[in-house]
Design an enzyme around this catalytic site. Sequence first.
Site, short mmCIF file in Angstrom:
data_model
loop_
_atom_site.label_atom_id
_atom_site.label_comp_id
_atom_site.label_asym_id
_atom_site.label_seq_id
_atom_site.Cartn_x
_atom_site.Cartn_y
_atom_site.Cartn_z
N GLY A 157 16.71 -37.48 -93.90
CA GLY A 157 15.19 -36.81 -93.58
C GLY A 157 14.19 -37.88 -93.71
O GLY A 157 14.23 -39.18 -93.19
N GLY A 158 13.14 -37.50 -94.28
CA GLY A 158 11.86 -38.67 -94.24
C GLY A 158 12.21 -39.60 -95.02
O GLY A 158 11.51 -40.98 -94.71
N GLY A 392 12.39 -65.84 -65.32
CA GLY A 392 11.57 -65.56 -66.73
C GLY A 392 12.16 -65.45 -67.84
O GLY A 392 11.41 -65.68 -68.91
N ALA A 393 13.64 -65.51 -68.00
CA ALA A 393 14.01 -65.51 -69.30
C ALA A 393 14.09 -66.80 -69.83
O ALA A 393 14.07 -67.05 -71.26
CB ALA A 393 15.50 -64.92 -69.41
#
Length: 504
Positions: A157-158, A392-393
């Site tokens: 859960g949380g 670009g890498a």
Amino acid sequence: MEKARTSPADKVEAQKKKGKFTARERLQYLLDENSFFEIRTLAKSRCTDFGIAEKDLKGDGVITGFGRINGREVAIFAQDFTQLGGSLGLAHAQKIAYIMDLALEAKIPVIGLLDSGGARIQEGVDSLDGYGEIFYRNVKASGVIPQISVILGPCAGGAVYSPALTDYIFMVDGISHMFVTGPGVVKSATGEDVDFDTLGGSKAHSQKSGVCHMVANSEQDCFRQVRDLLTFLPQSCNEKPLSTTTIDSPERKTPIMEKICAMNPKMPFRIQHAIWELADENKFFEIHRDFAKNVVVGFIRMGGEVVGVVANNSDHLGGALDLHASDKAARFVRFLNAFNIPILTLVDIGGYLPGVEQEHGGIIRHGAKLLYAYSEASVPKITLVLRKAYGGAYIAMSSKYLRGDFNFALPSAEIAVMGPRGAIEILYSKEIKSAPKDKVEELKEKLTKEYAAKFASPYQTASTGSIDEVIEPSTARQRIIRALRILKNKRDPKNNPNKGNIPL
């Protein structure tokens, strides 16, 4: 250390059958002997509904205090599953919040040993408010003090969002589980029939989701790993990691780098071999080993100093950057920058991973995180191009124009907009089409070699200043250590503006 209090025998026995220790036994295994200093032992819930008052919850189901690991202070809390399933009520949360506040003021790491069924439903919204108090402190401490979460049972859960806000999450195979909604809720909501391990076990989170950084085979193994990790970390952002003495000479040659230099750039190999070769005593503490294997990250020492390594791994997806690898590397770079740890980047990359799945998954957005992280980092940054660095890498992997301090390359490195073979097929398409069929391959080989020599050579790149030096492979360790020593005082930790280590 205070003698372990007895819990109801049946609950303790149930823990043992699962291969789990009690909360106090865990503290004994993890902390230095006789170093635990417990606080708020008598805290208890003010809830009187549903028989909570009669249950006499010891310390409200959590042990909090301070101890030492490797002689250095840490703040620590351990949830006690034998006390109402370790469920978190308001007093339980307040105890955790209090030691987190003290840890932040004292500038020491905080470690959570989590073993809890989640929010204490008997206390209603008070238990949820308690989680809010912890989450807020996780964020305030982020990038200021190291935060480590050790999952030693359920975390549901949380409750999962506190570990998710910390720097490192450890899990133990077979006993650790993390999920927002359990198998029962999943089945009723979606019809999917899934067990605990498949949904939220250590393999699911270390290999698929990337939530977990380290997996251990047992609790003892897990505590050993936590202790090892802390040897690489400073106490806070106001310090640098501790230096150590080493018998491994800074002048040691690195013959494996020569073998890498002689390899075909398209042939895959495990980058860990290069990292071990460069490291003091060939030791490498790898983080996120089983997730996004195309990028390898972790800690080594060089010349006795702690260094964070980010490296392309051609043995998986050719070392290309994809969604998960970009996130993995970016968050690690941001952690290193927050805690004054120099960055060594080993480049062997052909580009970003192509495909519709990557584009629709947001490779542009995720890839930008790595560009941002390297550009933001002001710690010493040393880069070594091993074999190839395309497109670009190449820029994203701590290139000179993202303000790398020392950018080196091996003599066989290829640095270009794209691979020479692909480039000549575009640039010389007419010539290739018009060549006789039996001469096409010969022509391509000739043009590829010419293009590589003129446009992809590291010497050409060095002539423009994008590479500082083309180095002999056997001297790689020596040159990197020398660069680290030059940059040792690049940044004063106390003048470092704090930046949170947001989950990426």
